[in-house]
Design an enzyme around this catalytic site. Structure first.
Site: not given
Ligand code: CP
Length: 367
Positions: A87-88, A116, A137, A170
């Site tokens: 959803r986000t 790396k 996120r 959030h």
């Protein structure tokens, strides 16, 4: 002006209170980086509420949709998602499309130069070379803040939007949740004074942690924090509620509170945060909302869930008019478009466009 962080080491910066961090995250009193819900106030929430409604209305017509898409074609956003999301991720991406913003993404660290050995700071600075927003996120709490800390000292301090930081916050979910709550009670006397159950894994649920802070802007609201003892709301949020004089009850029961609730916000067990051998159960039946509970709920009760769900929210409830969770996830797209247009100042153009439409149609611009 956004304050530079160069006189502070990262640990010194991290130790500042949310209030002390505001000049580093807000520019001229306005949100620049969107990192945690303590940055918001009632005026901001009311503005985003109106703006979200206006964007939703404008986009219904082809002409309106083209107007919105023409606003920010010169902007580009990086969707940097180091944790799974449906959803986000999709609602931010669609919000960008609504405003004409082009997007790119990195959703897997194994395809980034981080494998790396590139540092997190260099990764973020590299994104800032190409993009105007970083929507991120991350499983680690504090990483979104660290990205903002790093960019504030660079020649390209672009906004960081926290799309979920570990167990902590959030904030954009909290914006769409409070939007959904306000909208649900628009014709039921407003959100003020309502009783809201937050249920489930309150300890590790970043959505409920962010949302409970926004609820404090609505005088008279009562929170029932319903969870197993093991997953009770943590002390930092409880202290916040005390400081803001929010009426709250901590309870290890669920069903007995249902008849009192104007809104019920369910959450799942956040077992992705399990550590070591201490594995959580997949769900807790005694903190589950089932179809058999519907008769004891208030007629206007708003049933919410940030989704994804497990057994704590019975799918047999989905077609009940009180189930708001599908609208809630759709609201995320409009609310995130509102947030991005606000950060860039394009919200003024949107409001002017709306006022013109209303003038032509001879009706009030209130929405
Ligand atoms: N509500 C929410 O954050 O859902 P996703 O994990 O699917 O983005």
């Amino acid at each position: 002006m956004l304050s530079e962080t160069k006189n502070l080491t990262w640990p010194e910066f991290q130790a500042l209170s949310p209030e002390e961090k505001k000049p580093y995250f807000n520019e001229n009193g306005k949100i620049f980086h969107c990192l945690h819900s303590q940055q918001f106030d009632r005026e901001f929430i009311d503005h985003i509420y109106k703006l979200t409604n206006v964007i939703r209305s404008i986009s219904k017509s082809k002409k309106g949709a083209l107007f919105l898409q023409g606003l920010m074609p010169h902007y580009k956003a990086m969707l940097y998602f180091m944790q799974p999301s449906t959803r986000t991720y999709l609602s931010f991406r669609t919000a960008c499309q609504i405003l004409g913003i082009q997007t790119s993404d990195v959703r897997d660290a194994s395809i980034s130069s981080e494998v790396k050995g590139e540092t997190f700071e260099d990764t973020i600075r590299t994104f800032s070379s190409y993009f105007n927003f970083i929507i991120m996120r991350h499983p680690k709490e504090g990483y979104a803040e660290q990205a903002a800390y790093c960019l504030n000292n660079s020649e390209r301090p672009i906004p960081i939007l926290n799309a979920g930081s570990g167990k902590d916050q959030h904030p954009t979910q909290a914006i769409l949740d409070i939007y959904t709550l306000i909208r649900s009670f628009e014709h039921h006397g407003g959100l003020e004074g309502k009783t809201i159950i937050l249920a489930g894994d309150l300890l590790r649920g970043r959505t409920v942690r962010s949302l409970s802070k926004l609820i404090s802007f609505f005088p008279g609201t009562k929170l029932i924090l319903s969870s197993p003892e093991k997953f009770k709301m943590s002390e930092d949020v409880i202290s916040f509620l005390k400081e803001k004089k929010v009426h709250y009850t901590v309870s290890h029961e669920f069903v007995k509170h249902l008849p009192d609730a104007d809104a019920i916000y369910m959450t799942r067990v956040q077992d992705e945060h399990d550590t070591g051998n201490d594995k959580s159960e997949k769900s807790f039946p005694e903190f589950s909302l089932r179809a058999e509970h519907l008769p004891i709920l208030k007629e206007h009760c708003a049933i919410m869930h940030p989704l994804p769900r497990r057994e704590e929210l019975d799918s047999a409830i989905d077609n009940d008019p009180r189930a708001k969770y599908w609208r809630q996830e759709r609201n995320g797209m409009w609310a995130r478009a509102a947030l991005m247009s606000h950060i860039t100042g394009y919200d003024q153009k949107i409001m002017c466009y709306w006022a013109d439409i209303c003038k032509q149609a001879n009706h009030t611009a209130d929405i």
